[in-house]
Write a protein that holds these residues in place. Structure first.
Motif, short mmCIF file in Angstrom:
data_model
loop_
_atom_site.label_atom_id
_atom_site.label_comp_id
_atom_site.label_asym_id
_atom_site.label_seq_id
_atom_site.Cartn_x
_atom_site.Cartn_y
_atom_site.Cartn_z
N MET A 184 95.01 34.58 75.18
CA MET A 184 93.67 34.93 74.71
C MET A 184 92.91 33.67 74.32
O MET A 184 93.42 32.83 73.58
CB MET A 184 93.74 35.84 73.46
N THR A 185 91.68 33.57 74.80
CA THR A 185 90.82 32.51 74.30
C THR A 185 90.30 32.94 72.92
O THR A 185 90.43 34.10 72.53
CB THR A 185 89.62 32.29 75.23
N PHE A 186 89.73 32.00 72.20
CA PHE A 186 89.19 32.34 70.87
C PHE A 186 88.07 33.38 70.99
O PHE A 186 87.91 34.23 70.12
CB PHE A 186 88.69 31.08 70.17
N GLU A 187 87.31 33.31 72.07
CA GLU A 187 86.24 34.29 72.27
C GLU A 187 86.84 35.69 72.44
O GLU A 187 86.35 36.67 71.87
CB GLU A 187 85.42 33.90 73.51
N GLN A 188 87.92 35.81 73.24
CA GLN A 188 88.56 37.10 73.45
C GLN A 188 89.22 37.60 72.16
O GLN A 188 89.21 38.80 71.87
CB GLN A 188 89.61 36.97 74.57
N TYR A 189 89.80 36.67 71.43
CA TYR A 189 90.43 37.02 70.15
C TYR A 189 89.40 37.55 69.16
O TYR A 189 89.61 38.58 68.50
CB TYR A 189 91.11 35.75 69.61
N ASP A 190 88.25 36.90 69.09
CA ASP A 190 87.18 37.35 68.19
C ASP A 190 86.67 38.73 68.62
O ASP A 190 86.45 39.61 67.77
CB ASP A 190 86.04 36.32 68.22
N GLU A 191 86.51 38.92 69.91
CA GLU A 191 86.04 40.22 70.43
C GLU A 191 87.03 41.33 70.08
O GLU A 191 86.64 42.42 69.66
CB GLU A 191 85.88 40.10 71.95
N LEU A 192 88.33 41.03 70.21
CA LEU A 192 89.36 42.02 69.90
C LEU A 192 89.37 42.36 68.40
O LEU A 192 89.49 43.53 68.02
CB LEU A 192 90.73 41.46 70.32
N ALA A 193 89.23 41.34 67.57
CA ALA A 193 89.22 41.56 66.12
C ALA A 193 88.07 42.48 65.72
O ALA A 193 88.21 43.34 64.85
CB ALA A 193 89.11 40.22 65.40
N ARG A 194 86.93 42.29 66.35
CA ARG A 194 85.76 43.12 66.01
C ARG A 194 85.94 44.57 66.47
O ARG A 194 85.42 45.49 65.84
CB ARG A 194 84.50 42.50 66.64
N LYS A 195 86.69 44.79 67.54
CA LYS A 195 86.90 46.14 68.05
C LYS A 195 87.72 47.00 67.08
O LYS A 195 87.57 48.22 67.04
CB LYS A 195 87.64 46.10 69.40
N VAL A 196 88.61 46.36 66.34
CA VAL A 196 89.49 47.13 65.45
C VAL A 196 89.09 47.02 63.97
O VAL A 196 89.84 47.44 63.08
CB VAL A 196 90.96 46.70 65.63
N THR A 197 87.92 46.45 63.73
CA THR A 197 87.44 46.35 62.36
C THR A 197 86.76 47.65 61.94
O THR A 197 86.00 48.25 62.71
CB THR A 197 86.43 45.18 62.23
N ASN A 198 87.04 48.08 60.75
CA ASN A 198 86.41 49.29 60.21
C ASN A 198 85.75 48.93 58.88
O ASN A 198 86.43 48.58 57.91
CB ASN A 198 87.48 50.39 59.99
N THR A 199 84.43 49.00 58.83
CA THR A 199 83.70 48.60 57.62
C THR A 199 83.34 49.80 56.74
O THR A 199 82.58 49.66 55.77
CB THR A 199 82.42 47.83 57.99
N THR A 200 83.88 50.97 57.07
CA THR A 200 83.58 52.17 56.29
C THR A 200 84.10 52.00 54.86
O THR A 200 85.27 51.69 54.65
CB THR A 200 84.25 53.41 56.91
N LEU A 201 83.19 52.22 53.90
CA LEU A 201 83.55 52.06 52.50
C LEU A 201 84.71 52.98 52.14
O LEU A 201 84.68 54.19 52.39
CB LEU A 201 82.35 52.36 51.60
#
Length: 440
Positions: A184-201
């Motif tokens: 994974m490049t850093f760009e792909q890693y960042d994209e993957l991290a954002r896909k599984v982030t949940n900001t719901t309080l």
């Protein structure tokens, strides 16, 4: 008369042969578990070698190494000297620079301490020993090239942990997102991290996690093998701070200041079950396995490993390493015997003993990787086992006469950038200026 002389000669030859057999007792032959390089233990005289270590009771590989070596060398006794883990290298330096040190083999815990001991002439240069023993240092994957001082090598590594990406499979499964890959490049890693982030309080889940160490961010920049953390110019760090600060702003990762204030340990953060990916060293593997098995970690059960993400054009498997090495002290009265023990521990045979305890040795053969990845509790997927294969490893802190001072400057800048007390540009300017003064 001639017949009497012949009888006497035969008797003398018989005694000589028996003596030769006796002297070989306890020595191993070709393919032995413990190599013998003709050290002064070859005389079969009883020898006690003192080995400086730390944390005897909690370190699993010391005694198996000693037992294996002593079984093949009946005249040699290895005695551990526990100097404690806190300030180990300082205590060791004090011990070795005294007038009556009896330590023969020194365990080297970190690079700044290694450089200090070399400067104080406390360690024996190993070049001639290595040449005589025919040791191929290429088996250490280039690590030894990074600890040469003035064309001399003063230690050989026997442990080498490296950084990988730990991930929580349950978070990816719940999100319906594919697991991290080993390329994974850093760009792909960042994209993957954002896909599984949940900001719901109340149900927050973080795509990634960075411990508060500067190494968790700054060392992204040296994976290309071109930049150095002791080079004096830190402009190359800018894109990595931009990536991490943007993730922090978007709540993809936890806030640095909060982590710092709460002193949350990285193991505690990952064990909470709401972190999808975390960059950390392989030393966390046995801890994770043991804590899950004992029931202490109840919020994570399915996890995996992936190789470190990398910049575009950098070979997958490039990562950062820390080493633990062994040296023969200049104070030793049994230098060749001490090197014989050192040679065994740092060999492929010693590596097998270390790996059998779940610890990553410096030599990573297929058998060693198989031993670790087949441990009960290690992830069963092929990708996790493959993640243990490295391509290029770079020391977190290379050998440098100012390594301790540089470490302090980089830590200060990292803390200011991550906590918002300085912009990225201001932090980098601080590093360039202050380290530049040291290098003048």
């Amino acid at each position: 008369m001639k017949r009497r002389i012949c009888i006497i000669l035969v008797f003398v030859l018989l005694l000589t042969a028996l003596a030769g057999c006796s002297n070989n007792k306890g020595k191993t032959t070709g393919g032995s578990a413990a190599p013998t390089s003709g050290g002064d233990n070859s005389t079969n005289e009883p020898i006690t070698l003192k080995w400086s270590v730390w944390d005897i009771n909690s370190t699993t590989y010391y005694q198996p190494l000693i037992d294996t070596y002593e079984a093949a060398h009946e005249n040699v006794k290895i005695e551990m000297v526990d100097l404690g883990s806190a300030d180990y290298m300082t205590v060791l330096a004090t011990e070795l620079t005294g007038n009556d040190s009896d330590i023969d083999i020194a365990t080297i815990k970190d690079i700044p301490g290694y450089a200090t001991l070399v400067e104080k002439n406390a360690l024996e240069p190993l070049n001639s020993y290595i040449k005589t023993a025919g040791i191929d240092v290429s088996v250490y994957g280039g690590i030894t090239n990074q600890i040469i001082i003035n064309d001399r090598l003063y230690a050989l590594p026997f442990r080498s942990d490296f950084w990988v990406l730990f991930y929580n499979k349950e978070i990816f499964d719940a999100a319906g997102v594919d697991y991290p890959t080993n390329d994974m490049t850093f760009e792909q890693y960042d994209e993957l991290a954002r896909k599984v982030t949940n900001t719901t309080l109340g149900a927050q889940g973080y795509g990634a996690h960075y411990h508060t160490w500067r190494s968790a961010v700054q060392l992204f920049g040296i994976l290309d093998g071109k930049n150095s953390i002791v080079g004096g110019n830190y402009d190359f760090l800018k894109p990595y701070y931009e990536l991490v600060l943007k993730q922090q702003e978007d709540q993809v990762v936890q806030d640095y200041a909060t982590l710092k204030t709460s002193s949350l340990h990285y193991s505690g953060a990952f064990a909470q079950g709401n972190v999808a990916m975390m960059n950390m060293g392989t030393w966390f593997i046995p801890t994770l396995i043991e804590k899950i098995d004992s029931g202490e970690y109840t919020d994570i059960s399915k996890w995996g490993l992936a190789k470190y993400p990398h910049a575009e054009g950098v070979e997958p498997g490039s990562t950062l390493a820390t080493i633990t090495s062994l040296a023969v002290t200049t104070a030793s009265k049994h230098k060749e015997a001490a090197f014989d023990f050192l040679e065994f521990i740092t060999s492929s045979e010693g590596a097998k003993v270390i790996a059998s305890t779940g610890t990553i040795p410096a030599i990573k053969t297929e058998a060693v990787i198989e031993s670790i990845s087949s441990m009960e509790g290690f992830p069963e997927d092929e990708g996790s086992a493959e993640a243990l294969q490295t391509a290029n490893t770079y020391l977190e802190m290379p050998v440098h006469v100012n390594s301790s001072e540089i470490e302090t400057i980089l830590n200060t800048a990292h803390d200011n950038i991550m906590s918002g007390n300085a912009t990225i540009e201001e932090g980098i300017e601080y590093m360039n200026t202050e380290v530049g003064k040291l290098l003048q």
